[in-house]
Design a protein around this motif. Sequence first.
Motif, PDB file in Angstrom:
ATOM      1  N   SER A 124       0.799  -1.232   0.000  1.00 29.93           N
ATOM      2  CA  SER A 124       0.000   0.000   0.000  1.00 29.93           C
ATOM      3  C   SER A 124       0.828   1.277   0.000  1.00 29.93           C
ATOM      4  CB  SER A 124      -0.943   0.021   1.208  1.00 29.93           C
ATOM      5  OG  SER A 124      -1.857  -1.027   1.110  1.00 29.93           O
ATOM      6  N   ASN A 125       1.888   1.319   0.790  1.00 30.39           N
ATOM      7  CA  ASN A 125       2.675   2.550   0.905  1.00 30.39           C
ATOM      8  C   ASN A 125       3.682   2.721  -0.233  1.00 30.39           C
ATOM      9  OD1 ASN A 125       4.171   0.384   1.843  1.00 30.39           O
ATOM     10  ND2 ASN A 125       5.356   1.620   3.260  1.00 30.39           N
ATOM     11  N   LEU A 126       3.742   1.767  -1.153  1.00 37.49           N
ATOM     12  CA  LEU A 126       4.722   1.835  -2.235  1.00 37.49           C
ATOM     13  C   LEU A 126       4.140   2.231  -3.580  1.00 37.49           C
ATOM     14  CD1 LEU A 126       6.733  -1.410  -1.384  1.00 37.49           C
ATOM     15  CD2 LEU A 126       7.252   0.945  -0.699  1.00 37.49           C
ATOM     16  N   LEU A 127       2.816   2.352  -3.661  1.00 35.87           N
ATOM     17  CA  LEU A 127       2.176   2.638  -4.945  1.00 35.87           C
ATOM     18  C   LEU A 127       1.540   4.022  -4.961  1.00 35.87           C
ATOM     19  CD1 LEU A 127       0.435  -0.792  -5.655  1.00 35.87           C
ATOM     20  CD2 LEU A 127       2.665   0.010  -6.448  1.00 35.87           C
ATOM     21  N   ARG A 128       1.428   4.573  -6.167  1.00 39.64           N
ATOM     22  CA  ARG A 128       0.783   5.879  -6.358  1.00 39.64           C
ATOM     23  C   ARG A 128      -0.547   5.749  -7.076  1.00 39.64           C
ATOM     24  NH1 ARG A 128       5.742   9.656  -8.431  1.00 39.64           N
ATOM     25  NH2 ARG A 128       6.916   9.640  -6.495  1.00 39.64           N
ATOM     26  N   GLY A 129      -0.781   4.624  -7.698  1.00 34.54           N
ATOM     27  CA  GLY A 129      -1.987   4.396  -8.484  1.00 34.54           C
ATOM     28  C   GLY A 129      -1.662   4.318  -9.960  1.00 34.54           C
ATOM     29  N   LYS A 130      -2.443   3.532 -10.672  1.00 30.96           N
ATOM     30  CA  LYS A 130      -2.335   3.350 -12.126  1.00 30.96           C
ATOM     31  C   LYS A 130      -1.107   2.530 -12.541  1.00 30.96           C
ATOM     32  CE  LYS A 130      -5.833   6.246 -12.664  1.00 30.96           C
ATOM     33  NZ  LYS A 130      -6.692   5.952 -11.533  1.00 30.96           N
ATOM     34  N   LEU A 182      -2.844 -14.580   2.082  1.00 32.51           N
ATOM     35  CA  LEU A 182      -1.846 -13.546   1.814  1.00 32.51           C
ATOM     36  C   LEU A 182      -2.043 -12.956   0.419  1.00 32.51           C
ATOM     37  CD1 LEU A 182       0.453 -12.263   3.371  1.00 32.51           C
ATOM     38  CD2 LEU A 182       1.981 -14.016   2.471  1.00 32.51           C
ATOM     39  N   PHE A 183      -2.350 -13.815  -0.549  1.00 31.11           N
ATOM     40  CA  PHE A 183      -2.597 -13.335  -1.907  1.00 31.11           C
ATOM     41  C   PHE A 183      -3.835 -12.444  -1.949  1.00 31.11           C
ATOM     42  CE2 PHE A 183      -4.665 -13.963  -6.101  1.00 31.11           C
ATOM     43  CZ  PHE A 183      -3.766 -13.218  -6.845  1.00 31.11           C
ATOM     44  N   LEU A 184      -4.900 -12.846  -1.255  1.00 28.42           N
ATOM     45  CA  LEU A 184      -6.116 -12.015  -1.209  1.00 28.42           C
ATOM     46  C   LEU A 184      -5.835 -10.665  -0.565  1.00 28.42           C
ATOM     47  CD1 LEU A 184      -8.824 -14.682  -0.388  1.00 28.42           C
ATOM     48  CD2 LEU A 184      -8.742 -13.215  -2.408  1.00 28.42           C
ATOM     49  N   SER A 185      -5.016 -10.660   0.463  1.00 25.12           N
ATOM     50  CA  SER A 185      -4.638  -9.403   1.114  1.00 25.12           C
ATOM     51  C   SER A 185      -3.903  -8.492   0.127  1.00 25.12           C
ATOM     52  CB  SER A 185      -3.756  -9.692   2.328  1.00 25.12           C
ATOM     53  OG  SER A 185      -3.211  -8.494   2.843  1.00 25.12           O
ATOM     54  N   LEU A 186      -2.960  -9.049  -0.616  1.00 29.00           N
ATOM     55  CA  LEU A 186      -2.228  -8.279  -1.624  1.00 29.00           C
ATOM     56  C   LEU A 186      -3.186  -7.741  -2.675  1.00 29.00           C
ATOM     57  CD1 LEU A 186       0.362  -7.324  -3.124  1.00 29.00           C
ATOM     58  CD2 LEU A 186       0.344  -9.554  -4.263  1.00 29.00           C
ATOM     59  N   LEU A 187      -4.078  -8.579  -3.143  1.00 29.54           N
ATOM     60  CA  LEU A 187      -5.028  -8.170  -4.171  1.00 29.54           C
ATOM     61  C   LEU A 187      -5.909  -7.022  -3.681  1.00 29.54           C
ATOM     62  CD1 LEU A 187      -6.077  -8.682  -7.004  1.00 29.54           C
ATOM     63  CD2 LEU A 187      -7.589 -10.449  -6.057  1.00 29.54           C
ATOM     64  N   GLU A 193      -7.332  -1.229  -3.630  1.00 25.72           N
ATOM     65  CA  GLU A 193      -7.471   0.000  -2.835  1.00 25.72           C
ATOM     66  C   GLU A 193      -6.506   1.089  -3.295  1.00 25.72           C
ATOM     67  OE1 GLU A 193      -6.982  -1.251   1.223  1.00 25.72           O
ATOM     68  OE2 GLU A 193      -8.851  -2.415   1.191  1.00 25.72           O
ATOM     69  N   CYS A 194      -5.332   0.702  -3.775  1.00 27.06           N
ATOM     70  CA  CYS A 194      -4.330   1.671  -4.232  1.00 27.06           C
ATOM     71  C   CYS A 194      -4.568   2.112  -5.670  1.00 27.06           C
ATOM     72  CB  CYS A 194      -2.930   1.076  -4.118  1.00 27.06           C
ATOM     73  SG  CYS A 194      -2.366   0.877  -2.442  1.00 27.06           S
ATOM     74  N   ASP A 195      -5.629   1.623  -6.282  1.00 30.60           N
ATOM     75  CA  ASP A 195      -5.983   1.972  -7.662  1.00 30.60           C
ATOM     76  C   ASP A 195      -4.907   1.545  -8.658  1.00 30.60           C
ATOM     77  OD1 ASP A 195      -7.743   2.955  -9.594  1.00 30.60           O
ATOM     78  OD2 ASP A 195      -6.792   4.921  -9.595  1.00 30.60           O
ATOM     79  N   ALA A 196      -4.332   0.364  -8.425  1.00 31.48           N
ATOM     80  CA  ALA A 196      -3.423  -0.201  -9.414  1.00 31.48           C
ATOM     81  C   ALA A 196      -4.239  -0.520 -10.666  1.00 31.48           C
ATOM     82  CB  ALA A 196      -2.753  -1.459  -8.866  1.00 31.48           C
ATOM     83  N   SER A 197      -3.571  -0.642 -11.797  1.00 26.20           N
ATOM     84  CA  SER A 197      -4.255  -0.900 -13.069  1.00 26.20           C
ATOM     85  C   SER A 197      -4.642  -2.356 -13.246  1.00 26.20           C
ATOM     86  CB  SER A 197      -3.351  -0.499 -14.231  1.00 26.20           C
ATOM     87  OG  SER A 197      -3.014   0.852 -14.137  1.00 26.20           O
ATOM     88  N   GLU A 214     -13.143 -13.865  -8.049  1.00 28.60           N
ATOM     89  CA  GLU A 214     -14.410 -13.188  -7.751  1.00 28.60           C
ATOM     90  C   GLU A 214     -14.172 -11.749  -7.311  1.00 28.60           C
ATOM     91  OE1 GLU A 214     -16.066 -15.854  -4.847  1.00 28.60           O
ATOM     92  OE2 GLU A 214     -16.721 -17.300  -6.382  1.00 28.60           O
ATOM     93  N   LEU A 215     -13.168 -11.531  -6.457  1.00 27.25           N
ATOM     94  CA  LEU A 215     -12.832 -10.188  -5.992  1.00 27.25           C
ATOM     95  C   LEU A 215     -12.409  -9.297  -7.163  1.00 27.25           C
ATOM     96  CD1 LEU A 215     -12.341  -8.254  -3.560  1.00 27.25           C
ATOM     97  CD2 LEU A 215     -10.007  -9.170  -3.472  1.00 27.25           C
ATOM     98  N   ALA A 216     -11.566  -9.823  -8.029  1.00 26.56           N
ATOM     99  CA  ALA A 216     -11.108  -9.055  -9.190  1.00 26.56           C
ATOM    100  C   ALA A 216     -12.283  -8.723 -10.108  1.00 26.56           C
ATOM    101  CB  ALA A 216     -10.036  -9.834  -9.942  1.00 26.56           C
ATOM    102  N   ASP A 217     -13.154  -9.680 -10.347  1.00 28.00           N
ATOM    103  CA  ASP A 217     -14.333  -9.431 -11.188  1.00 28.00           C
ATOM    104  C   ASP A 217     -15.229  -8.362 -10.568  1.00 28.00           C
ATOM    105  OD1 ASP A 217     -13.930 -11.030 -13.439  1.00 28.00           O
ATOM    106  OD2 ASP A 217     -14.850 -12.791 -12.502  1.00 28.00           O
ATOM    107  N   ARG A 218     -15.452  -8.458  -9.273  1.00 34.49           N
ATOM    108  CA  ARG A 218     -16.321  -7.501  -8.569  1.00 34.49           C
ATOM    109  C   ARG A 218     -15.806  -6.068  -8.696  1.00 34.49           C
ATOM    110  NH1 ARG A 218     -16.838 -10.800  -4.455  1.00 34.49           N
ATOM    111  NH2 ARG A 218     -15.271  -9.838  -3.147  1.00 34.49           N
ATOM    112  N   HIS A 219     -14.493  -5.919  -8.697  1.00 35.56           N
ATOM    113  CA  HIS A 219     -13.878  -4.579  -8.743  1.00 35.56           C
ATOM    114  C   HIS A 219     -13.362  -4.204 -10.131  1.00 35.56           C
ATOM    115  CE1 HIS A 219     -14.058  -3.720  -4.438  1.00 35.56           C
ATOM    116  NE2 HIS A 219     -13.898  -5.020  -4.287  1.00 35.56           N
ATOM    117  N   HIS A 220     -13.687  -5.015 -11.132  1.00 31.60           N
ATOM    118  CA  HIS A 220     -13.228  -4.756 -12.506  1.00 31.60           C
ATOM    119  C   HIS A 220     -11.713  -4.560 -12.526  1.00 31.60           C
ATOM    120  CE1 HIS A 220     -17.468  -4.360 -13.304  1.00 31.60           C
ATOM    121  NE2 HIS A 220     -17.551  -3.363 -12.479  1.00 31.60           N
TER     122      HIS A 220
END
Length: 172
Positions: free
Chosen positions: A46-52, A68-73, A78-82, A101-107
Amino acid sequence: MEYSFPLTVADVLKRNYFQKAVVVAGKEGLSRPVKWVHVVEVTKISNLLRGKELILSTGVGWREDDALFLSLLRQLIECDASGLCIELGTYASSIPKEALELADRHHFPLILFLEEVPFVEITHDIHTYLINQQYQMISQLESYSQELNKKLLTVHHYREILTFLHSCLDGR
C-alpha cells in the motif's frame, strides 16, 4: 493538438510480451489507464504505490498462501493499481476462486503468463513507450506555444487567435 494518452491495460495486452497472456478475471477493467509498470514480490504494498501501476509478479511473496494473496489483491485494488500480471509456474501454480471473484467484482484485471516472461523486457518496453508518449506531448506543446506566441505578435484581430485556439483544441 492530439494526445494518445492514456495507455490502457487493453493496449498493453497488444504488446509483444503479452501475446500469450490470459485475462482470467476483471475483464471489465481493461480500459484502466497504465501510467507505469512495477514488479512486486512483497505482500505489504500500500505505501509503495501511487496508483495506475500495472503490477508484474511471480508470486514468490505469497507462495500458495491464499489469504496472503487475497490481502495483496485487496491492497492493489485500494491503491488503484491498473491490474496484476502473474507468472504461473515457479512460485504460483493457481489463482484462488475468491481472488477471481474479488477481481471481477472490482473490474480489476488479473492477467496470467502461462510461461516464463522477461519482466525486465516488459518494463523496458512499456516504460519506453510511456516516456516517448510524454516526449511527444511536450514537443507538441512546445510547437503550439511557439506558434501561439508568433500569432500574438502579428495578430490583427482577436478572431485570428480564437480560430487558432479552436483548430488546436478541435483534435481533442
